[in-house]
Design a protein around this motif. Structure first.
Motif, PDB file in Angstrom:
ATOM      1  N   GLU A 105      37.587  41.105  42.527  1.00  0.00           N
ATOM      2  CA  GLU A 105      37.217  40.017  42.382  1.00  0.00           C
ATOM      3  C   GLU A 105      36.982  39.161  40.980  1.00  0.00           C
ATOM      4  OE1 GLU A 105      33.180  38.825  44.165  1.00  0.00           O
ATOM      5  OE2 GLU A 105      33.145  40.557  44.910  1.00  0.00           O
ATOM      6  N   ALA A 106      37.827  40.181  40.398  1.00  0.00           N
ATOM      7  CA  ALA A 106      38.084  39.677  38.964  1.00  0.00           C
ATOM      8  C   ALA A 106      38.943  38.025  38.519  1.00  0.00           C
ATOM      9  CB  ALA A 106      39.274  40.095  37.769  1.00  0.00           C
ATOM     10  N   ASP A 158      38.231  32.413  37.769  1.00  0.00           N
ATOM     11  CA  ASP A 158      38.043  30.636  38.057  1.00  0.00           C
ATOM     12  C   ASP A 158      36.527  30.379  37.517  1.00  0.00           C
ATOM     13  OD1 ASP A 158      40.664  31.609  39.304  1.00  0.00           O
ATOM     14  OD2 ASP A 158      39.913  31.203  41.044  1.00  0.00           O
ATOM     15  N   LEU A 159      35.238  30.900  37.817  1.00  0.00           N
ATOM     16  CA  LEU A 159      34.516  30.654  37.792  1.00  0.00           C
ATOM     17  C   LEU A 159      34.427  30.463  35.864  1.00  0.00           C
ATOM     18  CD1 LEU A 159      31.922  32.579  40.048  1.00  0.00           C
ATOM     19  CD2 LEU A 159      32.545  29.982  40.277  1.00  0.00           C
ATOM     20  N   SER A 218      40.966  43.807  33.463  1.00  0.00           N
ATOM     21  CA  SER A 218      41.484  42.731  33.925  1.00  0.00           C
ATOM     22  C   SER A 218      41.197  41.550  34.271  1.00  0.00           C
ATOM     23  CB  SER A 218      41.079  43.808  35.889  1.00  0.00           C
ATOM     24  OG  SER A 218      39.865  43.626  36.072  1.00  0.00           O
ATOM     25  N   LEU A 219      39.815  41.008  33.247  1.00  0.00           N
ATOM     26  CA  LEU A 219      38.921  39.443  33.676  1.00  0.00           C
ATOM     27  C   LEU A 219      40.035  39.120  32.867  1.00  0.00           C
ATOM     28  CD1 LEU A 219      37.278  37.346  34.572  1.00  0.00           C
ATOM     29  CD2 LEU A 219      35.362  39.115  33.916  1.00  0.00           C
ATOM     30  N   GLU A 220      39.909  40.156  31.471  1.00  0.00           N
ATOM     31  CA  GLU A 220      40.770  38.928  30.034  1.00  0.00           C
ATOM     32  C   GLU A 220      42.311  38.490  30.570  1.00  0.00           C
ATOM     33  OE1 GLU A 220      41.620  41.661  27.201  1.00  0.00           O
ATOM     34  OE2 GLU A 220      40.646  40.073  25.454  1.00  0.00           O
ATOM     35  N   ARG A 229      45.737  34.624  31.885  1.00  0.00           N
ATOM     36  CA  ARG A 229      46.611  33.254  32.843  1.00  0.00           C
ATOM     37  C   ARG A 229      46.391  31.959  32.813  1.00  0.00           C
ATOM     38  NH1 ARG A 229      46.628  38.905  35.592  1.00  0.00           N
ATOM     39  NH2 ARG A 229      45.353  38.367  36.781  1.00  0.00           N
ATOM     40  N   ARG A 230      44.793  31.823  32.802  1.00  0.00           N
ATOM     41  CA  ARG A 230      44.569  30.428  32.729  1.00  0.00           C
ATOM     42  C   ARG A 230      44.479  29.837  32.056  1.00  0.00           C
ATOM     43  NH1 ARG A 230      43.122  33.949  36.684  1.00  0.00           N
ATOM     44  NH2 ARG A 230      42.600  33.387  38.745  1.00  0.00           N
TER      45      ARG A 230
END
Ligand SMILES: Cc1cc2nc3c(=O)[nH]c(=O)nc-3n(C[C@H](O)[C@H](O)[C@H](O)COP(=O)(O)O)c2cc1C
Ligand code: SF4
Length: 761
Positions: free
Chosen positions: A604-605, A610-611, A655-657, A662-663
């Motif tokens: 879900e990362a 995206d959120l 992984s969220l970082e 990447r965004r």
């Protein structure tokens, strides 16, 4: 006249009247012949059916439809060709809902039972599973029952039209196990869904008529809710009625009622009831159908009989959850006679324009207390350590407050934002919430609702009650061994308030006034909301730090984990994201992610990233769920296995970082508190900076809050933003990899023994 003259006399008479005599004899003969002929025909016709009148014809199908036991060798007699009807066709009776036809019933060779249940405390789930096991071993014709939690499914998948059965000759049978609650729960939502579906003009009146049948079993407690009038098993009774309507009366078995207050308990009654269900389903699987004529067994007309409640619904005494209070006093009008025909319907339908019956909108029921004195919730909260304030607020001292009083460390908010736990009050102005998160500590008994419809306590009463409750609990710590005198003295002055205890603080209609009262006493505020009330969020005034719980990254996952009451929960959630984005220049905004293994971590990362991209919060707090070990948690399918290890939380944060980078979003890991299994990501552009006035200096994370500056900004009356009250650099000991434990405190294990500070590299 002598005898010798008689023949000539007779001859004379014959010649005079012979014509009349011959004519009369002929007529008499004809009459006798005709009479004989008619009698013969009548006796012949007595062996066959007389020609039918239109009235007699109507009663005949009832005779013909009597169920006939047939074995497979029995040949059905070829039906007599229909007689042509004489006269206009008369239509009587009511329109029958589309349902499983007799031919279809005969074709059924197996039944798939679906057991739906609802639970707050977890017991009904256990019953559902037990029942599934009782039904499993029956026969090949009864497929393995599927057990479905009403809080987890999409109602549209099952209760607008039945889902597709595994094969054409398999019919679905719904079993619903329904406890009752005198508080708003998701069950109220489910009942509203059934009611709305029934009344939705776009949907057939009996959209579930394609089911083989349904049966409802209620669970209630007759010790407290003694009779049905007083609410015993009321939710099951309602579900049963709505299902009768939606299925066109395909009730397969009478409503069962299990009483938690009875000697034998619910299990025994359920087992008996399940025996009956088993027999009935076996019959269905053999194509026997539901049978006819038995009360409650299949005729749509029976559920029409139950439509009296519809009238109650449109009357004045309807509660918001759709239940009619005092329904008996609202009588249904007499139905049209069963002999009404089409010709009658051509006449204008009389409408009473003088009706004065008020609509449900005009007389609302008087508001009740959210937590009425002596309600189960009222009785259970103090046992869990809460002090109930007024009728809808609560306060509790948390374990970190106790820990800080003894010099054994503060919670992660100290490491990240500089809040010493012994100076912090944890409270809520609304014990009610519009979610029922699987990890919530509310033990399943707190009220839930989508709108505020309880009495409202004034904010000064709430504020005074919270402080009183908090100080009372602090004072109780006076005699606890290890409490440090200077900390105890400090604790008698609240410096911070975390409006996050339980429930939904933003729900309270005077939340802005309450916040203003806190600030007026220089108590800083953290407010946590659940992203379900966008209007209230948009209208929210100043708060030191504004949190939104982000418990999932997508709609399905959010439904599963938060179990929201709002049907448009995802739209509400996204609107809150957009509002948060707008508020980022006026509020310190925080995403709080609570990770639950098996629910919202895996893969879900990207969704969370995206959120973040949508709302651009200042911070993202990632925390592993704390297992509260209650039956509610167990009922929601939560166990220790769902609590992630700290390494798993760390891996997720990395992984969220990466997903954020990447965004093109420059968030970095600013701090951690390993002991709370919590890591802080922050917006690098705003909070990774040089100290004020030190142009050439090293950049550092600045996540602490300058509380004095916050109050100065507020009191200035001018617009201000999060950058105006950024505090000192985040302490070294709280940096990523340093564990986040203040070395000045003493680290102890659960038994109070000194423990070395772990450094996670
Ligand atoms: C907050 C609360 C409200 C209740 N209200 C009712 C009620 O109105 N009528 C009733 O018959 N039982 C009522 N009960 C009893 C429950 O229906 C019963 O305890 C049931 O077993 C709960 O099932 P669960 O453990 O699956 O949630 C209530 C129980 C609680 C905790
Ligand atoms: S912030 Fe929360 S956890 Fe920390 S001390 Fe305050 S109430 Fe307790």
């Amino acid at each position: 006249m002598d005898l010798l003259q008689l023949p000539s006399e007779l001859l004379y008479l014959w010649h005079t009247y012979r014509t009349e005599v011959l004519l009369s004899a002929g007529i008499l003969f004809a009459v006798v012949r005709l009479a004989l002929h008619w009698r013969t025909r009548r006796s012949e016709q007595g062996l066959t059916r007389p020609a039918l009148s239109s009235i007699e014809e109507k009663s005949l199908p009832a005779l013909i439809q009597q169920p006939v036991e047939l074995d497979q060798h029995t040949k059905l007699p070829s039906p007599r060709p229909p007689r042509p009807k004489i006269g206009p066709k008369r239509v009587t009776g009511t329109k029958r809902a589309k349902d499983i036809s007799t031919a279809q019933e005969l074709a059924i060779d197996s039944v798939q039972p679906l057991i739906f249940y609802y639970t707050l405390g977890g017991t009904t789930r256990v019953y559902a599973e037990h029942q599934a096991s009782l039904l499993s071993s029956t026969s090949e014709r009864i497929l393995k029952p599927e057990v479905l939690d009403l809080a987890q499914i999409d109602y549209d998948d099952y209760f607008i039209s039945p889902p597709k059965s595994p094969n054409a000759n398999t019919a679905l049978f719904y079993i619903l196990l329904v406890p009752s609650y005198d508080i708003d729960t998701e069950l109220s939502n489910f009942l509203a869904h059934l009611r709305e579906t029934h009344h939705d003009f776009r949907i057939d009146t009996a959209p579930l008529a394609g089911l083989a049948g349904y049966a409802v079993f209620g669970v209630g407690d007759s010790r407290e809710w003694r009779t049905e009038r007083e609410g015993y098993c009321k939710d099951a009774i309602d579900v049963d009625k709505w299902m009768a309507r939606l299925t066109g009366g395909r009730r397969g078995f009478p409503l069962g009622q299990g009483d938690t207050g009875s000697d034998g308990g619910v299990k025994k009654t359920l087992e008996e009831w399940t025996k009956g269900i088993k027999g009935m389903i076996s019959g269905l699987a053999k194509g026997e159908g539901l049978g006819e004529g038995m009360k409650g067994s299949g005729e749509a007309i029976e559920s029409e009989d139950e439509d009296g409640d519809d009238e109650a619904e449109s009357g004045a005494l309807v509660l918001e959850n759709g239940r009619a209070e005092n329904a008996e006093s609202v009588r249904k009008p007499s139905k049209r006679s069963q002999t009404d025909d089409l010709e009658d319907l051509r006449a204008p339908i009389p409408v009473d324009f003088t009706t004065t019956r008020p609509s449900s909108k005009t007389i609302a029921p008087p508001p009740k207390a959210m937590v009425p004195v002596n309600s189960p919730t009222y009785n259970s909260l103090p046992k869990q350590g809460y002090t109930i304030v007024g009728s809808h607020s609560g306060v509790k001292i948390c374990r970190w407050t106790k820990s800080a009083l003894r010099g054994r460390g503060s919670c992660y908010k100290y490491s990240f934002y500089g809040i010493a736990s012994h100076l912090c009050m944890e409270a809520t102005p609304s014990l009610s919430c519009s979610n029922k998160c699987v990890f919530c500590w509310r033990h399943g008994t707190n009220p839930v609702g989508t709108t505020w419809r309880w009495t409202v306590d004034p904010p000064d009463l709430v504020f005074a009650g919270m402080k009183e409750g908090h100080y009372k609990k602090i004072k109780m710590m006076r005699g606890v061994p290890g409490v440090r005198a200077e900390r105890f003295a400090e604790a008698m002055r609240i410096r911070h308030c975390a409006l996050s205890l339980v429930g939904e603080p933003i729900f309270y209609p005077h939340i802005n006034e309450l916040l203003a009262m806190l600030h007026s006493e220089r108590i800083s505020s953290f407010l946590v909301c659940n992203a379900q009330h966008p209007d209230q969020l948009a209208a929210l005034g100043p708060v030191t730090q504004l949190y939104v719980s982000i418990d999932a990254s997508n709609k399905d996952s959010l439904r599963r984990i938060d179990r929201p009451l709002h049907r448009d929960f995802w739209e509400r959630f996204l609107r809150c994201m957009d509002i948060l984005r707008e508020k980022r220049f006026t509020h310190r905004t925080v995403f709080r992610l609570t990770l639950v293994k098996g629910f919202n971590i895996e893969e879900e990362a990207e969704g969370y990233a995206d959120l973040v991209a949508r709302a651009l919060p200042a911070f993202v707090e990632v925390k592993g769920v704390t297992y509260c070990g209650t039956s509610t948690a167990a009922g929601a399918g939560l166990s220790m296995g769902n609590v992630p290890f700290y390494e798993e939380v760390q891996a997720f944060v990395l992984s969220l970082e990466a997903a954020l980078l990447r965004r093109g979003l420059e968030y970095g890991i600013a701090a951690e508190h390993a002991h709370s299994c919590c890591v802080l990501l922050a917006d690098r552009g705003r909070f990774f900076k040089r100290a004020e006035g030190d142009e050439g200096g090293e950049r550092k994370w600045h996540t602490l809050i300058d509380y004095a500056a916050f109050f100065r900004c507020l009191e200035s009356g001018k617009a201000f933003g999060p950058e105006d009250y950024i505090g000192e650099p985040t302490p070294e000991w709280a940096a990523w990899g340093r564990g986040g434990f203040d070395p000045r405190d003493e680290r102890v294990d659960r038994k109070g023994r000194p423990k070395a500070v772990e450094v996670v590299e």
